[in-house]
Design a protein around this motif. Structure first.
Motif, mmCIF file in Angstrom:
data_model
loop_
_atom_site.group_PDB
_atom_site.id
_atom_site.type_symbol
_atom_site.label_atom_id
_atom_site.label_comp_id
_atom_site.label_asym_id
_atom_site.label_seq_id
_atom_site.Cartn_x
_atom_site.Cartn_y
_atom_site.Cartn_z
ATOM 1 N N PRO A 8 0.673 -1.284 -0.022
ATOM 2 C CA PRO A 8 0.150 0.495 -0.119
ATOM 3 C C PRO A 8 0.602 1.460 -0.040
ATOM 4 O O PRO A 8 0.764 2.454 -0.215
ATOM 5 N N MET A 9 2.174 0.913 0.483
ATOM 6 C CA MET A 9 3.119 1.897 0.588
ATOM 7 C C MET A 9 2.899 2.928 -1.236
ATOM 8 O O MET A 9 3.247 3.859 -1.387
ATOM 9 N N ALA A 10 3.162 1.940 -1.875
ATOM 10 C CA ALA A 10 3.984 2.808 -2.999
ATOM 11 C C ALA A 10 2.510 2.133 -4.180
ATOM 12 O O ALA A 10 3.236 3.052 -5.272
ATOM 13 N N LYS A 11 1.505 1.923 -3.499
ATOM 14 C CA LYS A 11 0.314 2.799 -3.951
ATOM 15 C C LYS A 11 0.436 4.685 -5.268
ATOM 16 O O LYS A 11 0.680 5.230 -4.624
ATOM 17 N N GLY A 12 0.111 4.555 -6.708
ATOM 18 C CA GLY A 12 0.100 5.572 -6.855
ATOM 19 C C GLY A 12 1.492 6.108 -7.415
ATOM 20 O O GLY A 12 1.403 7.325 -8.212
ATOM 21 N N TYR A 35 -4.452 -4.917 -4.359
ATOM 22 C CA TYR A 35 -3.057 -4.721 -4.823
ATOM 23 C C TYR A 35 -2.822 -3.250 -6.007
ATOM 24 O O TYR A 35 -4.004 -3.496 -6.294
ATOM 25 N N THR A 36 -1.746 -2.804 -6.460
ATOM 26 C CA THR A 36 -1.583 -1.913 -7.315
ATOM 27 C C THR A 36 -2.078 -3.021 -8.823
ATOM 28 O O THR A 36 -0.584 -3.814 -9.359
ATOM 29 N N GLU A 51 5.637 -7.550 8.497
ATOM 30 C CA GLU A 51 5.676 -6.632 9.344
ATOM 31 C C GLU A 51 4.779 -6.984 10.296
ATOM 32 O O GLU A 51 3.453 -7.391 10.238
ATOM 33 N N LYS A 52 5.084 -7.273 11.350
ATOM 34 C CA LYS A 52 4.518 -7.838 12.664
ATOM 35 C C LYS A 52 3.949 -6.691 13.794
ATOM 36 O O LYS A 52 3.780 -5.920 14.608
ATOM 37 N N ILE A 53 2.942 -5.450 12.616
ATOM 38 C CA ILE A 53 2.305 -4.598 14.092
ATOM 39 C C ILE A 53 1.238 -4.261 13.248
ATOM 40 O O ILE A 53 0.603 -4.904 11.796
ATOM 41 N N SER A 54 0.073 -4.082 14.055
ATOM 42 C CA SER A 54 -1.049 -3.614 14.620
ATOM 43 C C SER A 54 -1.520 -3.198 13.460
ATOM 44 O O SER A 54 -3.263 -3.840 13.439
ATOM 45 N N THR A 55 -1.407 -2.347 12.612
ATOM 46 C CA THR A 55 -2.098 -1.298 11.106
ATOM 47 C C THR A 55 -1.036 -1.326 10.176
ATOM 48 O O THR A 55 -0.034 -1.952 10.070
ATOM 49 N N ALA A 56 -1.837 -1.167 9.078
ATOM 50 C CA ALA A 56 -1.149 -1.341 7.592
ATOM 51 C C ALA A 56 -0.624 -0.212 7.392
ATOM 52 O O ALA A 56 0.296 0.488 6.598
ATOM 53 N N GLN A 57 -0.440 1.032 8.723
ATOM 54 C CA GLN A 57 -0.435 2.450 8.369
ATOM 55 C C GLN A 57 1.382 1.922 8.488
ATOM 56 O O GLN A 57 1.827 1.881 10.235
ATOM 57 N N GLY A 58 2.571 2.150 7.856
ATOM 58 C CA GLY A 58 3.502 2.595 8.156
ATOM 59 C C GLY A 58 4.827 0.955 8.416
ATOM 60 O O GLY A 58 5.728 1.215 8.390
ATOM 61 N N ALA A 59 3.435 0.695 7.263
ATOM 62 C CA ALA A 59 4.116 -0.738 7.426
ATOM 63 C C ALA A 59 4.280 -0.962 5.685
ATOM 64 O O ALA A 59 3.095 -1.014 4.336
ATOM 65 N N PHE A 60 5.341 -1.701 5.706
ATOM 66 C CA PHE A 60 5.351 -2.031 4.215
ATOM 67 C C PHE A 60 4.605 -2.822 3.408
ATOM 68 O O PHE A 60 3.894 -2.806 2.148
#
Length: 565
Positions: free
Chosen positions: A237-241, A340-341, A317-326
């Motif tokens: 989601p980080m690379a979208k657009g 996905y894109t 990545e083992k984090i709770s939200t997609a925000q900030g995750a590659f």
């Protein structure tokens, strides 16, 4: 502490002033415009580039060692990249920047932590009324542990003849780029190297017009680990657009070596840290000299056999939200859900990928026995205990499929290469394409590179006298390197260079590699895997390597959890 001393390298240092001063000392900043070389303005300041000559003897412009992020040092080590700072005066952009600290395949240990640079090559600098050109962003390979964007290895001279702007990106490698910690508060969830790529793409969006490139027509392409990175960027989601087409060469997220597991506990043991808290471990890792950190990295046994899940590379990545995750979901789940894109996609592989991995054929006589542990080729996806009855049964199936009644001796080493190629590279690419077909609305093009000529660098280095193209042999026909000598007009090498440049740039321009009104290379469908065999001649076909892929499909069907892989 045993073996190391923790210290704070950046206490009481005005880092910004130090950076500017060191740049001036190194001659990277200029304070005079008395030059005939090209100068371009980007967000951070002025760049002085230079010129080169392409494959057709036309002039092009090049700008090297452009920083797209802050140096990832000190407290920024292991963390997501931050935007590049401005500089004063004119920055010298005529020489390659540093690679990430690593062991180079040819040169030994090279590079530094200050490595987040990109190179740009353009046929023309922008003028009023001149149409912006398609942009191709190159991501190098090297197993996520070595490699760089070095212009001596990835020269633009072949591709730039087709009127495109080329960008080549450096990113952090090894532990520097892929350490992952579980404590979310430490902001080291992993994939910093992949986040570097995202930062570079953002920089391209904001600045590429200054070099005549179109930010609305960007193609990402890469080979091996770079191919996997390209595939991951389509899922992130980080690379979208940030891009509009993608080319993944000899790498895909569903290959057994592409996704990795965390290694921080392994690293703690190697370095003999007396700490259990991740915050204490991180502090010491950030303060450890990079040379010591790299020595520890080299003690991690990172194997490419399908039986093992690697340690150093992209991880979920083992984090709770997609925000900030590659990426924080299983790549297959992302593909299956279609989240996905969706862009036109080109994927492919070489006809004998595993030549790159092996170097024994020149040392053995025909009757010498090959000591092969076939259980190493049982994919870790199956989650079988090594040495279990089922694992051994599958290993025997693999042996029988590739060797049949033949003895496992050097006379039949070609079968060994085929087994390696299929299990480590080809199967993951085929599986990725088939799963994308279930959710993608965009065309997917498949190729197989089988050229066997003088620019097959890696096959030549391995001294293998068998037909076919090794892993990375395609690079010699896309990029000019210092290994390329004079190429005769109308030779096989010349025809392949021009043919691949046309196909790759056609795809970058319009999402279709074929020339206008020519449908030689058809996209794959759910019923037929159309492909283009790029050999000494370019020939279209259907369902490449079908028998081998059917065999591996049957292997994955043995476990319901992997039947969709």
């Amino acid at each position: 502490m045993k073996g190391i001393t923790c210290r704070n390298f950046f206490r009481d240092v005005n880092y910004k002033r130090l950076t500017q001063t060191s740049l001036a000392i190194r001659g990277i900043l200029r304070y005079s415009t008395a030059t005939n070389e090209p100068i371009v303005t980007v967000e951070q300041g002025l760049l002085q580039g230079t010129t080169g000559t392409d494959y057709d003897n036309n002039k092009f412009y090049k700008f090297l060692e452009i920083p797209y992020a802050k140096p990832p040092v000190g407290e920024l080590r292991f963390k997501a990249p931050q935007g590049a700072e401005k500089w004063y005066g004119i920055r010298d952009a005529t020489k390659d920047g540093s690679a990430s600290y690593s062991r180079d395949f040819f040169k030994g240990i090279i590079g530094s932590e200050d490595c987040l640079f990109l190179n740009i090559y353009t046929p023309n600098l922008p003028k009023n009324g001149v149409q912006l050109k398609p942009v191709m962003v190159w991501i190098h390979g090297g197993g996520f542990v070595w490699g760089s964007n070095d212009s001596q290895m990835y020269g633009p001279e072949f591709l730039i003849t087709e009127d495109v702007v080329i960008v080549a990106v450096n990113y952090r490698l090894g532990i520097l780029g892929f350490l992952s910690l579980e404590d979310e508060n430490l902001c080291v969830p992993g994939n910093a190297g992949c986040k570097d790529m995202v930062m570079a793409l953002k920089w391209v969006q904001r600045n590429i017009k200054q070099f005549g490139g179109d930010p609305n027509n960007v193609t990402i392409f890469g080979q091996s680990a770079g191919g996997t990175a390209v595939h991951l960027l389509t899922l992130s989601p980080m690379a979208k657009g940030l891009f509009h087409r993608a080319i993944a060469q000899s790498g895909a997220v569903l290959s057994t070596w592409s996704m990795c597991r965390p290694f921080q506990k392994y690293l703690k043991t190697i370095l003999q840290f007396p700490y259990d808290k991740e915050s204490d471990i991180l502090k010491c890792l950030q303060e450890l000299p990079v040379e010591n950190l790299f020595q520890a990295q080299e003690k991690i046994r990172d194997r490419f056999y399908p039986q093992y899940m690697r340690y150093i590379g992209p991880t979920i990545e083992k984090i709770s939200t997609a925000q900030g995750a590659f990426i924080n979901q299983d790549p297959l789940d992302i593909i299956m859900k279609g989240n996905y894109t969706k862009v036109p996609l080109m994927m492919g592989y070489t006809s004998q990928e595993a030549f790159f991995l092996m170097s024994t054929s020149g040392k053995l006589s025909n009757k010498d026995k090959l000591y092969i542990d076939f259980e190493r080729y049982v994919p870790h996806f199956l989650k079988l205990k090594v040495g279990s009855d089922l694992s051994k049964q599958i290993a025997n199936k693999i042996k029988n499929f590739y060797f049949g009644e033949n003895e496992v001796i050097a006379e039949h080493i070609d079968k060994y290469y085929s087994m390696q190629s299929d299990s480590i590279f080809v199967r993951g690419i085929h599986s990725s394409i088939k799963n994308h077909l279930l959710s993608s609305t965009e065309p997917i093009f498949l190729y197989r590179f089988s050229v066997d000529a003088s620019l097959n660098l890696y096959k030549s280095l391995r001294q293998i006298n068998l037909p076919g193209a090794s892993h990375a042999d395609d690079l010699g026909y896309l990029f000019k390197s210092t290994f390329v000598k004079n190429i005769r007009p109308n030779s096989v090498e010349d025809k392949v260079i021009r043919g691949m440049a046309k196909l790759w740039t056609n795809f970058a321009k319009a999402g279709n590699p074929n020339p206008i009104k020519d449908a030689l290379w058809k996209p794959v469908t759910r019923k037929e895997l159309h492909f283009l065999d790029i050999g000494n001649e370019f020939v279209a076909g259907i369902n490449p390597d079908q028998k081998g892929m059917q065999f591996w499909d049957e292997i994955f069907q043995l476990n319901p959890l992997t039947s969709r892989l």
